[in-house]
Design a protein around this motif. Sequence first.
Motif, mmCIF file in Angstrom:
data_model
loop_
_atom_site.group_PDB
_atom_site.id
_atom_site.type_symbol
_atom_site.label_atom_id
_atom_site.label_comp_id
_atom_site.label_asym_id
_atom_site.label_seq_id
_atom_site.Cartn_x
_atom_site.Cartn_y
_atom_site.Cartn_z
ATOM 1 N N PHE A 85 0.601 -1.105 0.014
ATOM 2 C CA PHE A 85 0.031 0.083 0.016
ATOM 3 C C PHE A 85 1.145 1.169 -0.017
ATOM 4 O O PHE A 85 0.540 2.264 -0.760
ATOM 5 C CB PHE A 85 -0.726 -0.007 1.297
ATOM 6 C CG PHE A 85 -1.843 1.331 1.577
ATOM 7 C CD1 PHE A 85 -2.914 1.354 0.752
ATOM 8 C CD2 PHE A 85 -1.489 2.317 2.138
ATOM 9 C CE1 PHE A 85 -3.657 2.438 0.857
ATOM 10 C CE2 PHE A 85 -2.028 3.478 2.395
ATOM 11 C CZ PHE A 85 -3.371 3.470 1.812
ATOM 12 N N LEU A 86 1.850 1.106 0.728
ATOM 13 C CA LEU A 86 2.656 2.560 0.748
ATOM 14 C C LEU A 86 3.784 2.397 -0.253
ATOM 15 O O LEU A 86 4.528 3.371 -0.567
ATOM 16 C CB LEU A 86 3.703 2.501 1.965
ATOM 17 C CG LEU A 86 2.817 2.486 3.432
ATOM 18 C CD1 LEU A 86 3.549 2.373 4.836
ATOM 19 C CD2 LEU A 86 1.981 3.851 3.393
ATOM 20 N N ALA A 87 4.014 1.377 -1.018
ATOM 21 C CA ALA A 87 5.241 1.352 -1.971
ATOM 22 C C ALA A 87 4.948 2.364 -3.050
ATOM 23 O O ALA A 87 3.784 2.900 -3.436
ATOM 24 C CB ALA A 87 5.064 0.211 -2.801
ATOM 25 N N GLY A 88 6.015 2.889 -3.690
ATOM 26 C CA GLY A 88 5.964 3.848 -4.682
ATOM 27 C C GLY A 88 5.180 3.548 -5.859
ATOM 28 O O GLY A 88 5.237 2.364 -6.236
ATOM 29 N N GLY A 89 4.632 4.463 -6.658
ATOM 30 C CA GLY A 89 4.053 4.255 -7.743
ATOM 31 C C GLY A 89 2.758 3.499 -7.660
ATOM 32 O O GLY A 89 2.462 2.256 -7.996
ATOM 33 N N LEU B 19 16.989 -6.336 -3.571
ATOM 34 C CA LEU B 19 16.066 -5.287 -3.718
ATOM 35 C C LEU B 19 16.244 -4.282 -2.559
ATOM 36 O O LEU B 19 17.221 -4.258 -1.828
ATOM 37 C CB LEU B 19 14.516 -6.029 -3.025
ATOM 38 C CG LEU B 19 13.944 -6.899 -3.982
ATOM 39 C CD1 LEU B 19 12.731 -7.454 -3.521
ATOM 40 C CD2 LEU B 19 13.596 -6.092 -5.261
ATOM 41 N N LYS B 20 15.611 -3.265 -2.763
ATOM 42 C CA LYS B 20 15.876 -1.746 -1.836
ATOM 43 C C LYS B 20 15.571 -2.467 -0.399
ATOM 44 O O LYS B 20 14.516 -3.281 -0.195
ATOM 45 C CB LYS B 20 14.731 -0.689 -2.124
ATOM 46 C CG LYS B 20 15.056 0.521 -1.361
ATOM 47 C CD LYS B 20 14.044 1.569 -1.942
ATOM 48 C CE LYS B 20 14.130 2.969 -1.161
ATOM 49 N NZ LYS B 20 13.286 3.927 -1.597
ATOM 50 N N ARG B 21 16.291 -2.164 0.618
ATOM 51 C CA ARG B 21 16.011 -2.588 1.919
ATOM 52 C C ARG B 21 16.662 -3.922 2.180
ATOM 53 O O ARG B 21 16.710 -4.411 3.479
ATOM 54 C CB ARG B 21 14.719 -2.434 2.456
ATOM 55 C CG ARG B 21 14.130 -1.179 2.397
ATOM 56 C CD ARG B 21 12.823 -1.119 3.276
ATOM 57 N NE ARG B 21 12.021 -0.053 2.991
ATOM 58 C CZ ARG B 21 10.983 0.001 2.137
ATOM 59 N NH1 ARG B 21 10.678 -1.052 1.315
ATOM 60 N NH2 ARG B 21 10.349 1.237 2.129
ATOM 61 N N GLU B 22 16.969 -4.547 1.039
ATOM 62 C CA GLU B 22 17.622 -6.155 1.224
ATOM 63 C C GLU B 22 18.811 -6.017 2.021
ATOM 64 O O GLU B 22 19.705 -5.141 1.917
ATOM 65 C CB GLU B 22 17.802 -6.870 -0.057
ATOM 66 C CG GLU B 22 18.044 -8.389 -0.215
ATOM 67 C CD GLU B 22 16.786 -8.967 -0.221
ATOM 68 O OE1 GLU B 22 16.830 -10.171 0.504
ATOM 69 O OE2 GLU B 22 15.737 -8.320 -0.042
ATOM 70 N N GLU C 202 3.389 9.937 -4.536
ATOM 71 C CA GLU C 202 4.687 9.227 -4.627
ATOM 72 C C GLU C 202 5.641 8.789 -3.369
ATOM 73 O O GLU C 202 6.386 8.257 -3.396
ATOM 74 C CB GLU C 202 5.627 10.152 -5.754
ATOM 75 C CG GLU C 202 4.982 10.495 -6.986
ATOM 76 C CD GLU C 202 5.795 11.262 -7.840
ATOM 77 O OE1 GLU C 202 6.762 11.639 -7.241
ATOM 78 O OE2 GLU C 202 5.505 11.424 -8.952
ATOM 79 N N ASN C 203 4.916 9.625 -2.089
ATOM 80 C CA ASN C 203 5.926 9.494 -1.069
ATOM 81 C C ASN C 203 4.951 9.126 0.073
ATOM 82 O O ASN C 203 3.564 8.760 -0.093
ATOM 83 C CB ASN C 203 6.588 10.659 -0.561
ATOM 84 C CG ASN C 203 7.411 11.348 -1.519
ATOM 85 O OD1 ASN C 203 8.339 10.665 -2.073
ATOM 86 N ND2 ASN C 203 7.208 12.664 -2.015
ATOM 87 N N ASP C 204 5.374 8.431 1.314
ATOM 88 C CA ASP C 204 4.479 8.270 2.454
ATOM 89 C C ASP C 204 3.736 9.402 2.878
ATOM 90 O O ASP C 204 3.905 10.425 2.724
ATOM 91 C CB ASP C 204 5.518 7.869 3.653
ATOM 92 C CG ASP C 204 6.457 6.359 3.379
ATOM 93 O OD1 ASP C 204 5.760 5.766 2.317
ATOM 94 O OD2 ASP C 204 7.035 6.205 4.280
ATOM 95 N N HIS D 257 -1.090 6.524 -9.074
ATOM 96 C CA HIS D 257 0.234 6.465 -9.448
ATOM 97 C C HIS D 257 1.193 7.388 -9.259
ATOM 98 O O HIS D 257 2.591 7.339 -8.753
ATOM 99 C CB HIS D 257 0.262 5.769 -10.654
ATOM 100 C CG HIS D 257 1.614 5.230 -11.118
ATOM 101 N ND1 HIS D 257 2.160 4.198 -10.780
ATOM 102 C CD2 HIS D 257 2.456 5.996 -12.284
ATOM 103 C CE1 HIS D 257 3.248 4.077 -11.338
ATOM 104 N NE2 HIS D 257 3.506 4.794 -12.138
ATOM 105 N N HIS D 258 0.940 8.786 -9.751
ATOM 106 C CA HIS D 258 1.653 9.953 -9.649
ATOM 107 C C HIS D 258 1.277 11.018 -8.507
ATOM 108 O O HIS D 258 1.898 11.758 -7.922
ATOM 109 C CB HIS D 258 1.703 10.639 -11.118
ATOM 110 C CG HIS D 258 2.174 9.669 -12.105
ATOM 111 N ND1 HIS D 258 3.604 9.504 -12.145
ATOM 112 C CD2 HIS D 258 1.470 9.321 -13.120
ATOM 113 C CE1 HIS D 258 3.758 8.664 -13.152
ATOM 114 N NE2 HIS D 258 2.890 8.637 -13.686
#
Length: 253
Positions: free
Chosen positions: A108-112, A204-207, A122-124, A118-119
């Motif tokens: 739900f919080l992911a970008g895009g 991945l990001k945060r991996e 873009e942020n939390d 979608h636009h």
Amino acid sequence: RNGTGLILSIHITHHAGTSLCNAMKQADLSVPSFACMGDHDKWPNNTLKATDKPWDTRNETNDMVEALREIFQFLSWEFHSWKNLHRTDWEHPRLTSLLIVRDPLERFLAGGKCGEWHHRLENDPTPDTQDDYWEYANSDCAYNYALHILTKTDPQKAPSEKILLEEAQSLLQRFTFVIDQACFTKSLVELGKELNLELNVPSLKREGRKRMHHELVKERFSNDTLYEYVKHRFRYDIALYEWAKTQSIVRCD
């Protein structure tokens, strides 16, 4: 499948489908373009494109696997709404299927964001975007989104969300592999071993960090009421994810 099979991924938005596609490309598998769903000009005649619909029967599944495997070794399906994936013959001997699952609140919080957001988002969430986030929280994108893609019954006609949960679980049991995005890299290493592929998997990001806890996700909402509301809206999606983690090729917890 002794090197003769077709690998088919069910790509739910923001479930690392593009990263999976890239890993398959790096393994020198023949894949469609654009997140492993494109190249429609190269698609065999009289076959369904990745974005058309699931294969409806055992015979159709056989015909599609035979035709597509002549060109591709891996491809993805992405659907944004219910299409009844249950009719596809997932037990076909030359079909290897997989699904990546993800914490619904993180998605739900992911970008895009999904759909028209979608636009817009873009942020939390911030104090300035709370109204937009409340609108997003009341959209179809924020109501058991993954669950409704994986059910046998049309979600608009289902007598209960509990029945839909059971149907989605039955479908996941038919897939060859389930991957938990929480430990994506480790999972793809194991997947490579199972498929006899050398998957050079980018992180991945945060991996590499400790898996994101719900407490941290809650902080990202910047609004406890919004967090609890979205969590309630996703309660069956969350239940599906918690169950699916137990079916994953790697147990991330």
